[in-house]
Design a protein around this motif. Structure first.
Motif, PDB file in Angstrom:
ATOM      1  N   TYR A  13      -1.232  12.827 -45.121  1.00 38.84           N
ATOM      2  CA  TYR A  13      -0.744  13.714 -46.181  1.00 38.84           C
ATOM      3  C   TYR A  13       0.473  14.509 -45.719  1.00 38.84           C
ATOM      4  CZ  TYR A  13      -4.579  12.573 -49.258  1.00 38.84           C
ATOM      5  OH  TYR A  13      -5.434  11.905 -50.087  1.00 38.84           O
ATOM      6  N   ARG A  14       0.432  14.976 -44.485  1.00 33.07           N
ATOM      7  CA  ARG A  14       1.564  15.744 -43.956  1.00 33.07           C
ATOM      8  C   ARG A  14       2.811  14.858 -43.849  1.00 33.07           C
ATOM      9  NH1 ARG A  14       2.943  16.597 -38.649  1.00 33.07           N
ATOM     10  NH2 ARG A  14       0.874  15.939 -37.951  1.00 33.07           N
ATOM     11  N   PHE A  15       2.661  13.657 -43.317  1.00 31.04           N
ATOM     12  CA  PHE A  15       3.802  12.757 -43.155  1.00 31.04           C
ATOM     13  C   PHE A  15       4.365  12.324 -44.501  1.00 31.04           C
ATOM     14  CE2 PHE A  15       1.667  11.286 -38.969  1.00 31.04           C
ATOM     15  CZ  PHE A  15       2.171  12.384 -38.297  1.00 31.04           C
ATOM     16  N   PHE A  16       3.491  12.077 -45.492  1.00 29.67           N
ATOM     17  CA  PHE A  16       3.977  11.721 -46.828  1.00 29.67           C
ATOM     18  C   PHE A  16       4.793  12.869 -47.415  1.00 29.67           C
ATOM     19  CE2 PHE A  16       3.570  11.746 -51.461  1.00 29.67           C
ATOM     20  CZ  PHE A  16       4.173  10.534 -51.761  1.00 29.67           C
ATOM     21  N   LYS A  17       4.294  14.067 -47.292  1.00 32.62           N
ATOM     22  CA  LYS A  17       5.008  15.247 -47.814  1.00 32.62           C
ATOM     23  C   LYS A  17       6.373  15.407 -47.136  1.00 32.62           C
ATOM     24  CE  LYS A  17       4.503  20.181 -48.626  1.00 32.62           C
ATOM     25  NZ  LYS A  17       3.639  21.354 -48.514  1.00 32.62           N
ATOM     26  N   GLU A  18       6.417  15.135 -45.850  1.00 28.94           N
ATOM     27  CA  GLU A  18       7.669  15.230 -45.083  1.00 28.94           C
ATOM     28  C   GLU A  18       8.580  14.024 -45.311  1.00 28.94           C
ATOM     29  OE1 GLU A  18       6.215  15.490 -41.077  1.00 28.94           O
ATOM     30  OE2 GLU A  18       5.594  17.589 -41.303  1.00 28.94           O
ATOM     31  N   LYS A  19       8.102  13.021 -46.047  1.00 28.46           N
ATOM     32  CA  LYS A  19       8.827  11.763 -46.282  1.00 28.46           C
ATOM     33  C   LYS A  19       9.144  11.052 -44.971  1.00 28.46           C
ATOM     34  CE  LYS A  19      10.622  13.428 -50.590  1.00 28.46           C
ATOM     35  NZ  LYS A  19      11.693  14.068 -51.278  1.00 28.46           N
ATOM     36  N   ASN A  20       8.201  11.141 -44.034  1.00 31.96           N
ATOM     37  CA  ASN A  20       8.362  10.543 -42.718  1.00 31.96           C
ATOM     38  C   ASN A  20       7.644   9.185 -42.696  1.00 31.96           C
ATOM     39  OD1 ASN A  20       8.417   9.841 -40.012  1.00 31.96           O
ATOM     40  ND2 ASN A  20       8.115  11.938 -39.301  1.00 31.96           N
ATOM     41  N   ASP A  21       8.304   8.189 -43.261  1.00 31.96           N
ATOM     42  CA  ASP A  21       7.694   6.865 -43.379  1.00 31.96           C
ATOM     43  C   ASP A  21       7.434   6.211 -42.022  1.00 31.96           C
ATOM     44  OD1 ASP A  21       7.683   7.179 -46.102  1.00 31.96           O
ATOM     45  OD2 ASP A  21       9.421   5.896 -46.457  1.00 31.96           O
ATOM     46  N   ARG A  22       8.202   6.551 -41.023  1.00 33.30           N
ATOM     47  CA  ARG A  22       7.968   5.994 -39.686  1.00 33.30           C
ATOM     48  C   ARG A  22       6.607   6.446 -39.164  1.00 33.30           C
ATOM     49  NH1 ARG A  22       8.140   7.695 -34.741  1.00 33.30           N
ATOM     50  NH2 ARG A  22       9.144   9.669 -35.217  1.00 33.30           N
ATOM     51  N   LYS A  23       6.307   7.721 -39.309  1.00 31.35           N
ATOM     52  CA  LYS A  23       5.019   8.250 -38.860  1.00 31.35           C
ATOM     53  C   LYS A  23       3.866   7.706 -39.723  1.00 31.35           C
ATOM     54  CE  LYS A  23       5.539  11.199 -35.456  1.00 31.35           C
ATOM     55  NZ  LYS A  23       4.905  10.946 -34.153  1.00 31.35           N
ATOM     56  N   VAL A  24       4.110   7.585 -41.039  1.00 31.03           N
ATOM     57  CA  VAL A  24       3.101   6.991 -41.917  1.00 31.03           C
ATOM     58  C   VAL A  24       2.760   5.596 -41.418  1.00 31.03           C
ATOM     59  CG1 VAL A  24       2.692   6.055 -44.231  1.00 31.03           C
ATOM     60  CG2 VAL A  24       3.647   8.343 -43.975  1.00 31.03           C
ATOM     61  N   SER A  25       3.778   4.804 -41.102  1.00 29.45           N
ATOM     62  CA  SER A  25       3.579   3.428 -40.647  1.00 29.45           C
ATOM     63  C   SER A  25       2.752   3.360 -39.376  1.00 29.45           C
ATOM     64  CB  SER A  25       4.924   2.744 -40.401  1.00 29.45           C
ATOM     65  OG  SER A  25       5.628   2.612 -41.592  1.00 29.45           O
ATOM     66  N   GLU A  26       2.860   4.363 -38.543  1.00 27.60           N
ATOM     67  CA  GLU A  26       2.130   4.359 -37.275  1.00 27.60           C
ATOM     68  C   GLU A  26       0.627   4.533 -37.454  1.00 27.60           C
ATOM     69  OE1 GLU A  26       3.922   7.327 -34.775  1.00 27.60           O
ATOM     70  OE2 GLU A  26       5.822   6.238 -34.656  1.00 27.60           O
ATOM     71  N   ILE A  27       0.194   5.128 -38.578  1.00 27.95           N
ATOM     72  CA  ILE A  27      -1.242   5.345 -38.751  1.00 27.95           C
ATOM     73  C   ILE A  27      -1.877   4.409 -39.786  1.00 27.95           C
ATOM     74  CG2 ILE A  27      -1.236   7.710 -37.900  1.00 27.95           C
ATOM     75  CD1 ILE A  27      -1.219   8.710 -40.739  1.00 27.95           C
ATOM     76  N   LEU A  28      -1.066   3.559 -40.420  1.00 34.03           N
ATOM     77  CA  LEU A  28      -1.602   2.548 -41.324  1.00 34.03           C
ATOM     78  C   LEU A  28      -1.757   1.240 -40.568  1.00 34.03           C
ATOM     79  CD1 LEU A  28       0.564   3.065 -44.555  1.00 34.03           C
ATOM     80  CD2 LEU A  28      -1.660   4.075 -44.010  1.00 34.03           C
ATOM     81  N   SER A  29      -2.837   0.513 -40.840  1.00 35.32           N
ATOM     82  CA  SER A  29      -2.980  -0.803 -40.222  1.00 35.32           C
ATOM     83  C   SER A  29      -1.952  -1.739 -40.857  1.00 35.32           C
ATOM     84  CB  SER A  29      -4.417  -1.320 -40.381  1.00 35.32           C
ATOM     85  OG  SER A  29      -4.538  -2.214 -41.415  1.00 35.32           O
ATOM     86  N   GLU A  30      -1.517  -2.727 -40.103  1.00 32.06           N
ATOM     87  CA  GLU A  30      -0.497  -3.671 -40.588  1.00 32.06           C
ATOM     88  C   GLU A  30      -0.914  -4.342 -41.890  1.00 32.06           C
ATOM     89  OE1 GLU A  30       2.632  -4.693 -39.651  1.00 32.06           O
ATOM     90  OE2 GLU A  30       2.638  -2.985 -38.278  1.00 32.06           O
ATOM     91  N   ASP A  31      -2.208  -4.622 -42.026  1.00 30.47           N
ATOM     92  CA  ASP A  31      -2.694  -5.329 -43.218  1.00 30.47           C
ATOM     93  C   ASP A  31      -3.530  -4.415 -44.129  1.00 30.47           C
ATOM     94  OD1 ASP A  31      -4.850  -5.099 -41.524  1.00 30.47           O
ATOM     95  OD2 ASP A  31      -5.615  -7.111 -41.911  1.00 30.47           O
ATOM     96  N   ILE A  32      -3.138  -3.161 -44.198  1.00 33.93           N
ATOM     97  CA  ILE A  32      -3.866  -2.188 -45.025  1.00 33.93           C
ATOM     98  C   ILE A  32      -4.034  -2.708 -46.459  1.00 33.93           C
ATOM     99  CG2 ILE A  32      -1.748  -0.912 -45.575  1.00 33.93           C
ATOM    100  CD1 ILE A  32      -3.580   1.642 -45.605  1.00 33.93           C
ATOM    101  N   HIS A  33      -5.167  -2.391 -47.057  1.00 30.45           N
ATOM    102  CA  HIS A  33      -5.426  -2.697 -48.465  1.00 30.45           C
ATOM    103  C   HIS A  33      -5.391  -1.371 -49.213  1.00 30.45           C
ATOM    104  CE1 HIS A  33      -7.194  -6.919 -48.113  1.00 30.45           C
ATOM    105  NE2 HIS A  33      -6.569  -6.635 -46.987  1.00 30.45           N
ATOM    106  N   TRP A  34      -4.384  -1.191 -50.053  1.00 24.09           N
ATOM    107  CA  TRP A  34      -4.146   0.065 -50.768  1.00 24.09           C
ATOM    108  C   TRP A  34      -4.450  -0.182 -52.235  1.00 24.09           C
ATOM    109  CZ3 TRP A  34      -2.425   4.518 -48.298  1.00 24.09           C
ATOM    110  CH2 TRP A  34      -2.046   5.585 -49.125  1.00 24.09           C
ATOM    111  N   ASN A  35      -5.531   0.412 -52.728  1.00 22.30           N
ATOM    112  CA  ASN A  35      -6.027   0.154 -54.075  1.00 22.30           C
ATOM    113  C   ASN A  35      -5.870   1.384 -54.956  1.00 22.30           C
ATOM    114  OD1 ASN A  35      -7.132  -2.516 -53.352  1.00 22.30           O
ATOM    115  ND2 ASN A  35      -8.472  -1.304 -52.056  1.00 22.30           N
ATOM    116  N   GLN A  36      -4.883   1.332 -55.836  1.00 22.25           N
ATOM    117  CA  GLN A  36      -4.662   2.414 -56.789  1.00 22.25           C
ATOM    118  C   GLN A  36      -5.191   1.985 -58.146  1.00 22.25           C
ATOM    119  OE1 GLN A  36      -0.899   4.726 -54.948  1.00 22.25           O
ATOM    120  NE2 GLN A  36      -0.459   3.498 -56.693  1.00 22.25           N
ATOM    121  N   MET A  37      -5.647   2.947 -58.913  1.00 20.31           N
ATOM    122  CA  MET A  37      -6.234   2.658 -60.217  1.00 20.31           C
ATOM    123  C   MET A  37      -5.198   2.086 -61.174  1.00 20.31           C
ATOM    124  SD  MET A  37      -8.792   5.867 -60.769  1.00 20.31           S
ATOM    125  CE  MET A  37      -9.542   5.070 -62.181  1.00 20.31           C
ATOM    126  N   ASP A  38      -5.655   1.177 -62.032  1.00 21.03           N
ATOM    127  CA  ASP A  38      -4.796   0.703 -63.111  1.00 21.03           C
ATOM    128  C   ASP A  38      -4.428   1.917 -63.959  1.00 21.03           C
ATOM    129  OD1 ASP A  38      -4.976  -1.927 -62.308  1.00 21.03           O
ATOM    130  OD2 ASP A  38      -6.690  -2.362 -63.607  1.00 21.03           O
TER     131      ASP A  38
END
Length: 132
Positions: A13-38
């Motif tokens: 949440y902190r990295f998203f707010k800071e728009k720090n996509d590099r840091k976001v990438s470091e904590i997401l798995s390479e094959d993350i499954h991201w499921n947002q509601m229709d």
């Protein structure tokens, strides 16, 4: 382990707010499954960091001013972290605001977020995109 998982999700949440996509990438798995509601902006299922950053995060930033994914409560159970909070923002085209509660689940393995599952009131968000 559960406390560590909560800290990882708080970092997201902190990295998203800071728009720090590099840091976001470091904590997401390479094959993350991201499921947002229709019905959610950029809703659907996204697999992999590239899709999450390219479609989800970029889409939210391009369509909304002052988008906030405001996490208020974190609790863990096993390898899952549940977050209660709210989304808010101003739609750039309609200039309408909204605030909608959410509960989301993050699944983690080996210190990485492997899955995201969302529950929110998409109607409130969609209503903010409709220009009068």
């Amino acid at each position: 382990m559960e406390e560590n998982n909560i800290e990882i999700v708080k970092d997201l949440y902190r990295f998203f707010k800071e728009k720090n996509d590099r840091k976001v990438s470091e904590i997401l798995s390479e094959d993350i499954h991201w499921n947002q509601m229709d019905g959610f902006p950029e809703g659907g299922r996204f697999v992999g960091i590239t899709e999450v950053l390219g479609f989800v995060f970029t889409g939210l930033r391009s369509q909304w001013a002052d988008w906030c994914s405001c996490a208020e409560v974190f609790f863990a159970s096993g390898n899952s972290v549940f977050v209660k909070g709210f989304y808010s923002g101003i739609h750039k085209m309609s200039q309408k605001t909204f605030k909608a509660a959410f509960i989301v689940e993050y699944k983690l393995k080996d210190g990485k977020i492997t899955e995201f599952n969302q529950c929110t009131d998409t109607f409130q968000i969609v209503q903010a995109t409709v220009k009068d």
